[in-house]
Design a protein around this motif. Structure first.
Motif, PDB file in Angstrom:
ATOM      1  N   ILE A 382       0.841  -1.197   0.000  1.00  0.00           N
ATOM      2  CA  ILE A 382       0.000   0.000   0.000  1.00  0.00           C
ATOM      3  C   ILE A 382       0.881   1.253   0.000  1.00  0.00           C
ATOM      4  N   ILE A 383       0.252   2.366  -0.380  1.00  0.00           N
ATOM      5  CA  ILE A 383       0.956   3.652  -0.238  1.00  0.00           C
ATOM      6  C   ILE A 383       0.376   4.313   1.011  1.00  0.00           C
ATOM      7  N   PRO A 384       1.237   4.503   2.032  1.00  0.00           N
ATOM      8  CA  PRO A 384       0.702   5.087   3.273  1.00  0.00           C
ATOM      9  C   PRO A 384       0.183   6.503   3.075  1.00  0.00           C
ATOM     10  N   TYR A 385      -0.709   6.908   3.957  1.00  0.00           N
ATOM     11  CA  TYR A 385      -1.147   8.305   4.040  1.00  0.00           C
ATOM     12  C   TYR A 385      -0.216   9.021   5.023  1.00  0.00           C
ATOM     13  N   VAL A 386      -0.176  10.345   4.896  1.00  0.00           N
ATOM     14  CA  VAL A 386       0.782  11.111   5.706  1.00  0.00           C
ATOM     15  C   VAL A 386       0.100  12.241   6.469  1.00  0.00           C
ATOM     16  N   ILE A 387       0.384  12.285   7.768  1.00  0.00           N
ATOM     17  CA  ILE A 387      -0.054  13.431   8.584  1.00  0.00           C
ATOM     18  C   ILE A 387       1.201  14.260   8.852  1.00  0.00           C
ATOM     19  N   GLU A 388       1.095  15.561   8.620  1.00  0.00           N
ATOM     20  CA  GLU A 388       2.281  16.414   8.723  1.00  0.00           C
ATOM     21  C   GLU A 388       2.097  17.588   9.699  1.00  0.00           C
ATOM     22  N   PRO A 389       2.615  17.463  10.923  1.00  0.00           N
ATOM     23  CA  PRO A 389       2.689  18.636  11.792  1.00  0.00           C
ATOM     24  C   PRO A 389       3.958  19.410  11.424  1.00  0.00           C
ATOM     25  N   SER A 390       3.776  20.625  10.926  1.00  0.00           N
ATOM     26  CA  SER A 390       4.921  21.390  10.421  1.00  0.00           C
ATOM     27  C   SER A 390       5.024  22.719  11.168  1.00  0.00           C
ATOM     28  N   ALA A 391       6.068  22.812  12.005  1.00  0.00           N
ATOM     29  CA  ALA A 391       6.210  24.006  12.847  1.00  0.00           C
ATOM     30  C   ALA A 391       7.442  24.796  12.429  1.00  0.00           C
ATOM     31  N   GLY A 392       7.443  26.076  12.729  1.00  0.00           N
ATOM     32  CA  GLY A 392       8.610  26.910  12.463  1.00  0.00           C
ATOM     33  C   GLY A 392       9.380  27.099  13.764  1.00  0.00           C
ATOM     34  N   ALA A 393      10.703  26.821  13.717  1.00  0.00           N
ATOM     35  CA  ALA A 393      11.511  26.997  14.935  1.00  0.00           C
ATOM     36  C   ALA A 393      11.616  28.481  15.282  1.00  0.00           C
ATOM     37  N   ASP A 394      11.727  29.329  14.256  1.00  0.00           N
ATOM     38  CA  ASP A 394      11.869  30.768  14.529  1.00  0.00           C
ATOM     39  C   ASP A 394      10.552  31.350  15.038  1.00  0.00           C
ATOM     40  N   ARG A 395       9.460  30.928  14.415  1.00  0.00           N
ATOM     41  CA  ARG A 395       8.152  31.445  14.855  1.00  0.00           C
ATOM     42  C   ARG A 395       7.817  30.985  16.260  1.00  0.00           C
ATOM     43  N   SER A 396       8.143  29.725  16.573  1.00  0.00           N
ATOM     44  CA  SER A 396       7.868  29.242  17.934  1.00  0.00           C
ATOM     45  C   SER A 396       8.715  30.026  18.923  1.00  0.00           C
ATOM     46  N   THR A 397       9.981  30.248  18.563  1.00  0.00           N
ATOM     47  CA  THR A 397      10.875  30.992  19.459  1.00  0.00           C
ATOM     48  C   THR A 397      10.311  32.389  19.689  1.00  0.00           C
ATOM     49  N   LEU A 398       9.833  33.018  18.611  1.00  0.00           N
ATOM     50  CA  LEU A 398       9.266  34.369  18.748  1.00  0.00           C
ATOM     51  C   LEU A 398       8.009  34.339  19.627  1.00  0.00           C
ATOM     52  N   ALA A 399       7.173  33.335  19.431  1.00  0.00           N
ATOM     53  CA  ALA A 399       5.943  33.244  20.235  1.00  0.00           C
ATOM     54  C   ALA A 399       6.290  33.046  21.713  1.00  0.00           C
ATOM     55  N   PHE A 400       7.266  32.179  22.004  1.00  0.00           N
ATOM     56  CA  PHE A 400       7.651  31.963  23.408  1.00  0.00           C
ATOM     57  C   PHE A 400       8.225  33.247  24.012  1.00  0.00           C
ATOM     58  N   LEU A 401       8.952  34.002  23.196  1.00  0.00           N
ATOM     59  CA  LEU A 401       9.552  35.253  23.673  1.00  0.00           C
ATOM     60  C   LEU A 401       8.460  36.295  23.960  1.00  0.00           C
ATOM     61  N   VAL A 402       7.552  36.447  23.022  1.00  0.00           N
ATOM     62  CA  VAL A 402       6.471  37.431  23.180  1.00  0.00           C
ATOM     63  C   VAL A 402       5.593  37.061  24.383  1.00  0.00           C
ATOM     64  N   ASP A 403       5.282  35.767  24.487  1.00  0.00           N
ATOM     65  CA  ASP A 403       4.373  35.334  25.552  1.00  0.00           C
ATOM     66  C   ASP A 403       5.002  35.479  26.937  1.00  0.00           C
ATOM     67  N   ALA A 404       6.346  35.360  26.965  1.00  0.00           N
ATOM     68  CA  ALA A 404       7.043  35.434  28.261  1.00  0.00           C
ATOM     69  C   ALA A 404       7.158  36.864  28.760  1.00  0.00           C
TER      70      ALA A 404
END
Ligand code: GAP
Length: 542
Positions: A382-404
Motif C-alpha cells: 500500500i501507499i501510506p497516508y501522511v499526517i504532517e505537523p509542520s512548525a517553524g523553529a523561529d516562529r515558535s521561538t518568537l511566540a515563546f519570547l512574546v508570551d514570556a
C-alpha cells in the motif's frame, strides 16, 4: 499584548536577536541569534525533538541535505505552483504580497502616524490637514491628498464625524476592509488601494511570483546544475521514506522527524523573525494506514496544540483555525493551523496537514522507484497516508519570547521580566556574590557555578549591585538566582552556615538551602515545584 518594537529592542539590547549584516546597513529579511537567542532557539528545538522523537516509540529522526535533485521540486508540485501573487508600486518600486497589502497598509508608518494624529483632537478634517502638511509629506509623499492638501477642506462636517467614528471603532484590531473604507474617500478620492511605503496609487495588477530560491551547483554557471534551496524540509523525508523504512524496520504507523533550514523568496518578509527568507522548520511526516488518517490527524492536532501550552504559552493567546476548502494547499485533504496572537494579530505558528498519499505517489511516479509499504495483515502493498505537523523553529521561538514578556511594577519601579518555562530559559541559574570584595564569597560562588554547569547552563555575575543583578536576570528570563553571602562562608563573628539563598524569578520569593542539597533542590525547582520547596525551607524574609 506587547508591542513588537519592545521585543525587537529587548532582543538587541540583551543579545537575543540582531539584524543580519547590521554594520552594512542590515538585511531586512534576515536575523542573527545572539548569545541568549541561540540558547532559547536551541531549547525550543531540543524540547521538540525530545518530546516527538525520544519520548515516542513510533518516531525516528533524519537530517537531509538542503540542496536536492531538481526533479524533487517537479514531483512535489513546487515548481508549478509554489508562488504568491505580488503587486508593485510604480512610484517607489516596492513590492507587496497582493493578498496582504491591506495588512501592510494598516501597519505602515504613515497610517499609524495618521491614526495617532486623529486621536489628538476631535476635528478630524483639521487634524488630517495638519498631518498632510507635516508628517504626511515625509511618510507618504505620493499620497494624492498629500500632493493636493487643499482638497481636504472641501469635506463637510458629516464626513468629519465619520472619519473619527471609523478610526475609533477600529481600536486595536486591524480590519483591512475598514482601513480601505476609511482611507479611500478621505485620502485617495478614488477607488485604488495605495502603497504602504509612499502612499502612491499606481499599483500593478497582481501577478504570481515563485517563492523558490534558485542556486547553481558547479564552478561554471552556464554548465552548472540549476537547483533550489529547499522551501520545506518535508521533501527530504519523503524521498528517504524507503531508506528509513528498510533501515529502521518500523511498522505503520510511524513518523520521521526533521529540523532544518528552509528558504523562500518571500515578497514581503517582515514582523521581525515571523516571516523571513531563510528560516528553520521542525517537521514530522507521520505515515499511517489509509482509513486511519483522519483519526491520526486529529490526534496530532491535539498533541501539537498541547505542546505549546505545556511550555507556557497562555491559553488565551493560542487557537486552532481550520483551513477553508479554497485555501487548502494542492496536496492537503484537511489542514488545521495552530495560530498565536502575535503583536500584529492572530497568525500561523504551525500547520497540521493531512497530505494523504500525494507525495509518496508523486515521487514514485517521477523517480520510477515504488515508495510502498507491505501490510502484513492484508498481505498487500500500500501507499501510506501522511499526517504532517509542520512548525517553524523561529516562529515558535518568537511566540515563546512574546508570551514570556511581562512588565510589572515593583516598589514604584518598572520590572521587565521574561517568564519563560524553566526548560526554555536561556540561562537556568545565575550565581551572584553579595560582596565582590570578599574573596571567600567570590571563590565559593565560582565553585558553585562550576558545579551547577555540569548539569545546567549557569552563569556567574558580579558586575553590579545585587538589586541590579536580579533585574538583569529577570529581563533575560533566568528562573533562579543563587546568592552567596557572608553567612554562607562565615566571618570572625559567626561560622559558615554553608547555606545559599535561591530567588524565584516569578514571585521574587527567596528560600535558604544548604549547599549539600542545592543540586536536588534546583532539580525540583526546574520541575515547577517552587511551592513545595518554599514550604520545606520557609520563605526567607527580605
Ligand atoms: N511542509 C509544509 C509547510 O512547509 P507551511 O505552512 O508553508 O507548511 C510550515 O510552513 C511552518 O513553517 C509555518 O507554520 C511557519 O511556522 C514556518 N514558516 C513558513 N514560512 C516561513 C517564513 N517565511 N518565515 C518563518 N517561518 C516560516
Amino acid at each position: 499584548m506587547v508591542d513588537m518594537d519592545k521585543i525587537v529592542s529587548l532582543s538587541k539590547r540583551r543579545g537575543f536577536i540582531f539584524q543580519s549584516s547590521e554594520i552594512y546597513g542590515g538585511l531586512g529579511s534576515a536575523w542573527d541569534y545572539g548569545p541568549l537567542g541561540v540558547e532559547l532557539k536551541n531549547n525550543v528545538k531540543r524540547l521538540w525533538w525530545r518530546d516527538n522523537v525520544y519520548l515516542r516509540d513510533d518516531m525516528v529522526g533524519l537530517d537531509a541535505a538542503i540542496t536536492m535533485h531538481p526533479k524533487v521540486w517537479e514531483a512535489s508540485g513546487h515548481l508549478a505552483s509554489f508562488s504568491d501573487p505580488f503587486t508593485g508600486c510604480a512610484e517607489c518600486g516596492r513590492h507587496y504580497r497582493a493578498d496582504q497589502i491591506h495588512d501592510a497598509l494598516w501597519s505602515s508608518r504613515w497610517v499609524r502616524s495618521l491614526r495617532e494624529r486623529l486621536t489628538k483632537g476631535n476635528n478630524a478634517v483639521r487634524e488630517i490637514e495638519k498631518w498632510l502638511n507635516g508628517d504626511g509629506k515625509k511618510l507618504a509623499p505620493n499620497l494624492p491628498a498629500v500632493k493636493r492638501p487643499e482638497e481636504i477642506k472641501s469635506l463637510d462636517a458629516a464626513s468629519d464625524l465619520r472619519v473619527v467614528d471609523a478610526f475609533d471603532q477600529l481600536g486595536g484590531s486591524p480590519n483591512p476592509y475598514e482601513v480601505e473604507a476609511i482611507i479611500k474617500p478621505f485620502l485617495l478620492g478614488q477607488s485604488h488601494l495605495c502603497c504602504p511605503n509612499c502612499g502612491g496609487v499606481h499599483l500593478s495588477p497582481p501577478k504570481p511570483a515563485s517563492l523558490m530560491l534558485e542556486t547553481f551547483l558547479g564552478p561554471v554557471k552556464e554548465t552548472a546544475t540549476k537547483t533550489y534551496l529547499r522551501p520545506e524540509t518535508a521533501q527530504g523525508i519523503f524521498v528517504n521514506f524507503d531508506n528509513v523504512l528498510q533501515a529502521s524496520r518500523k511498522k505503520l504507523p510511524f513518523g520521521i522527524a526533521q529540523i532544518g533550514k528552509a528558504f523562500r523568496n518571500e515578497i514581503t518578509p517582515g514582523n521581525f523573525t515571523f516571516r523571513t527568507r531563510e528560516f528553520e522548520q521542525m517537521e514530522i511526516e507521520f505515515f499511517v494506514l489509509p482509513g486511519t488518517d483522519e483519526e491520526w490527524h486529529q490526534k496530532w492536532i491535539d498533541e501539537r496544540f498541547a505542546w505549546y501550552l505545556r511550555y507556557g504559552i497562555r491559553k488565551e493567546n493560542i487557537r486552532l483555525r481550520e483551513h477553508e476548502k479554497d485555501e487548502l494547499a494542492h496536496y492537503a485533504k484537511r489542514t488545521a493551523d495552530i495560530e498565536y496572537l502575535f503583536p500584529m494579530g492572530w497568525s500561523e505558528l504551525e500547520g497540521v496537514a493531512n497530505r494523504a498519499d500525494f507525495d509518496l505517489k508523486q515521487h514514485s511516479q517521477y523517480s520510477g522507484k515504488a515508495l510502498e509499504y507491505f501490510d502484513e495483515e492484508s498481505k498487500q502493498k500500500i501507499i501510506p497516508y501522511v499526517i504532517e505537523p509542520s512548525a517553524g523553529a523561529d516562529r515558535s521561538t518568537l511566540a515563546f519570547l512574546v508570551d514570556a514578556y511581562h512588565e510589572e511594577e515593583v516598589r514604584g519601579e518598572k520590572r521587565v521580566v521574561l517568564k519563560f518555562h524553566p526548560e526554555l530559559a536561556p540561562i537556568k541559574i545565575a550565581v551572584l556574590p553579595l560582596l565582590k570584595k570578599n574573596d571567600r564569597i567570590v571563590e565559593t560562588a565560582k565553585e558553585i557555578t562550576a558545579d551547577l554547569r555540569r548539569r545546567w547552563y549557569a552563569v556567574y555575575d558580579d558586575t553590579a549591585s545585587i538589586g541590579r543583578l536580579y533585574r538583569r536576570q529577570d529581563e533575560v528570563g533566568t528562573p533562579f538566582c543563587v546568592t552567596v553571602d557572608v553567612q554562607t562562608v562565615g566571618d570572625e563573628k559567626a561560622p559558615a552556615d554553608d547555606k545559599v539563598t535561591i530567588r524565584d524569578r516569578n514571585t521574587m520569593e527567596q528560600v535558604r538551602v544548604s549547599l549539600s542539597t542545592l543540586e536536588p533542590t534546583i532539580e525540583k525547582l526546574m520541575n515547577g515545584k517552587w511551592a513545595e520547596v518554599a514550604q520545606e525551607h520557609g520563605i526567607k524574609r527580605a
